[in-house]
Every structure is written in structure tokens, then in C-alpha cells.
Design a protein around this motif. Sequence first.
Motif, PDB file in Angstrom:
ATOM      1  N   THR A  55       0.807  -1.308   0.118  1.00  0.00           N
ATOM      2  CA  THR A  55       0.122   0.093  -0.098  1.00  0.00           C
ATOM      3  C   THR A  55       0.972   1.326   0.165  1.00  0.00           C
ATOM      4  O   THR A  55       0.625   2.195  -0.783  1.00  0.00           O
ATOM      5  N   HIS A  56       1.856   1.226   0.682  1.00  0.00           N
ATOM      6  CA  HIS A  56       3.029   2.427   0.998  1.00  0.00           C
ATOM      7  C   HIS A  56       3.310   2.461  -0.397  1.00  0.00           C
ATOM      8  O   HIS A  56       3.484   3.830  -1.046  1.00  0.00           O
ATOM      9  N   GLU A  57       4.219   1.659  -1.170  1.00  0.00           N
ATOM     10  CA  GLU A  57       4.844   1.757  -2.446  1.00  0.00           C
ATOM     11  C   GLU A  57       3.954   2.061  -3.601  1.00  0.00           C
ATOM     12  O   GLU A  57       4.245   3.026  -4.367  1.00  0.00           O
ATOM     13  N   SER A  58       2.623   1.532  -3.367  1.00  0.00           N
ATOM     14  CA  SER A  58       1.521   1.792  -4.495  1.00  0.00           C
ATOM     15  C   SER A  58       1.220   3.526  -4.294  1.00  0.00           C
ATOM     16  O   SER A  58       1.058   4.207  -5.367  1.00  0.00           O
ATOM     17  N   SER A  59       1.017   3.742  -3.085  1.00  0.00           N
ATOM     18  CA  SER A  59       0.739   5.414  -2.942  1.00  0.00           C
ATOM     19  C   SER A  59       1.875   6.282  -3.400  1.00  0.00           C
ATOM     20  O   SER A  59       1.577   7.197  -4.204  1.00  0.00           O
ATOM     21  N   ARG A  60       3.056   5.626  -3.262  1.00  0.00           N
ATOM     22  CA  ARG A  60       4.231   6.302  -3.787  1.00  0.00           C
ATOM     23  C   ARG A  60       4.394   6.405  -5.289  1.00  0.00           C
ATOM     24  O   ARG A  60       4.677   7.761  -5.806  1.00  0.00           O
ATOM     25  N   ALA A 119       1.949   6.110  -7.394  1.00  0.00           N
ATOM     26  CA  ALA A 119       0.650   7.110  -7.662  1.00  0.00           C
ATOM     27  C   ALA A 119       1.020   8.456  -7.533  1.00  0.00           C
ATOM     28  O   ALA A 119       0.742   9.347  -8.431  1.00  0.00           O
ATOM     29  N   ARG A 120       1.599   8.652  -6.518  1.00  0.00           N
ATOM     30  CA  ARG A 120       2.164  10.449  -6.260  1.00  0.00           C
ATOM     31  C   ARG A 120       3.126  10.648  -7.169  1.00  0.00           C
ATOM     32  O   ARG A 120       3.184  11.945  -7.962  1.00  0.00           O
ATOM     33  N   GLN A 127       1.401  11.111 -10.575  1.00  0.00           N
ATOM     34  CA  GLN A 127       0.561  12.448 -10.719  1.00  0.00           C
ATOM     35  C   GLN A 127       1.465  13.678 -10.774  1.00  0.00           C
ATOM     36  O   GLN A 127       1.095  14.518 -11.662  1.00  0.00           O
ATOM     37  N   THR A 156      -2.010  14.153   7.482  1.00  0.00           N
ATOM     38  CA  THR A 156      -0.636  13.953   7.663  1.00  0.00           C
ATOM     39  C   THR A 156      -0.053  14.652   8.761  1.00  0.00           C
ATOM     40  O   THR A 156       0.568  14.118   9.716  1.00  0.00           O
ATOM     41  N   THR A 186       8.693  11.139   5.238  1.00  0.00           N
ATOM     42  CA  THR A 186       8.807  10.246   4.490  1.00  0.00           C
ATOM     43  C   THR A 186       9.367  10.389   3.362  1.00  0.00           C
ATOM     44  O   THR A 186       9.656   9.452   2.240  1.00  0.00           O
TER      45      THR A 186
END
Length: 257
Positions: free
Chosen positions: A59-64, A66-67, A70, A106, A200
Motif C-alpha cells: 500500500t505504501h509503495e503503490s501510494s508512492r 501514484a504520487r 501524478q 498528515t 517520508t
Amino acid sequence: MIIDDLTEARRVEAVRRDFVANVSHELKTPVGALHLLAEAVAAASNDPVAVRRFASRMTHESSRLARLVQEIIDLSRLQGADPRPDPRPVQVSVVLTEALDRTRLTASAREIIVAVIGDSDFVVSGDEGQLVTALANLVDNAVNYSPPGTRVVVGVRRSGDTVELSVADEGIGIAEKDLERVFERFYRADPARSRATGGTGGTGLGLAIVKHVATNHGGSVGVWSSEGAGSTFTIRLPLLLADADVERGYDNDDEGV
């Protein structure tokens, strides 16, 4: 005799090659991590604790990822042929509210107080979404690079026909050698700066986006920082003066904070 100056064309081509190389490198890291984590989940299918741990990392890597994607899209749009389509009057108070909403979770998770000082009842001309993104990037950086339990201050003030949006943190600051390059694409200061505060880290594109947004709106962005004393990033944007301001020749450098 015909002479063509190819200096600018070669510079642009070199920048493009560097950008592609950097993007490829940045994408490899989260993609590779997701691949390894997927294999780890498959191998640990009989261990619920391990599966949950690996799933959390995915989840962490996929969020990274995606960011990063974008921000690459945002930066490409800002550097396109029409970086600021249909400029319209934008309330600074709206930009401030939206930017803080994006970063509230955050900041709360890191127990950081975000305080606002100054009067935000100003209007600028531009694209609201881009301005919100720029300010949110600065606040997000300040939160991520600050020790838990500290304070981030967002200040708004008017200086003549310019409005200044500043974001100050109580982090460990930026080394003088890095100050001139912090707005470059994919440039990161010493990674220890993030690790020391529990931050992060980032993609290295956030501040480049801020710079392009400010420039596209006829403004600028600057930074003050000292190691051990925190950092302050300031966006300066031309005001969209009201008729009353023009008639009385408004020029009060001391309004606001």
C-alpha cells in the motif's frame, strides 16, 4: 552563409534526456518493490501476520508510485504550451483552506500544529487548482521534514502589489550548498534530513512544481533556511487589485504579518 544557433535546442534536448532518465530511475524503485512484495505475499500465504505486513508495504509503495505519476503529469502540464489556461480571479483564502485540507491528516498523524497568521482576504489571477497544489506541496514538505510535535506556520501578507504566502517549519534546515538546487527536478538534499525527522521523503518533483506554478502566474518562489533553525519557503504572486485599491494608490508594505 546561413548560421543557426543550436545552443538552446541542444540544451532542451539534454534536459529532456535527463528527465526521461530520472523518471525511469524513479519509477523502477516502487515498481521493483511491488514486484518483490507480491512474491513475498505469495510465499507467505500461510502466515497471516506476514501477509498483513507485506500488504501494508505494498500500500505504501503503490501510494508512492501514484504520487510520482501524478506529479510527473502535473509538471508536464505546467511545462506545456498552455501552462495556465483561462486565468480567473482566485481568492487567496480559498487556496489556503484547500491546501490545509489536503495536508491535515498528515500533520495530525505527526502531531504537528499548522498555524495560519495574516489576512488572506486577497485576490490573484490564475488557476485555483495549480495554486492549491503549489501551496499544499510546501505545507506537505514542511510537515514531512519537521520533528513530531513541532509547529508549521503559514503566513499571508501583502507587500505593495504582491501577496506573499510563506510556509515556515521548525525542522533541521537545509544545507547552504543545497539551497540553490532545491527547486530542480528530482533534486533531493541529504536523505538524512528526512530520516532524522522521521519524514517520508518525497519524489523530488514537489518544489519544481511550486516553482513552475509561481513562474506561470507571473510570480516567484524563494527559500530561507539555516541548519538547525528550520526553513521558510515563500511564494510571491501579483495581486489582482480592486478598483478601490487603484483609486487610492494602495501601497502598504506593512499590512499583514
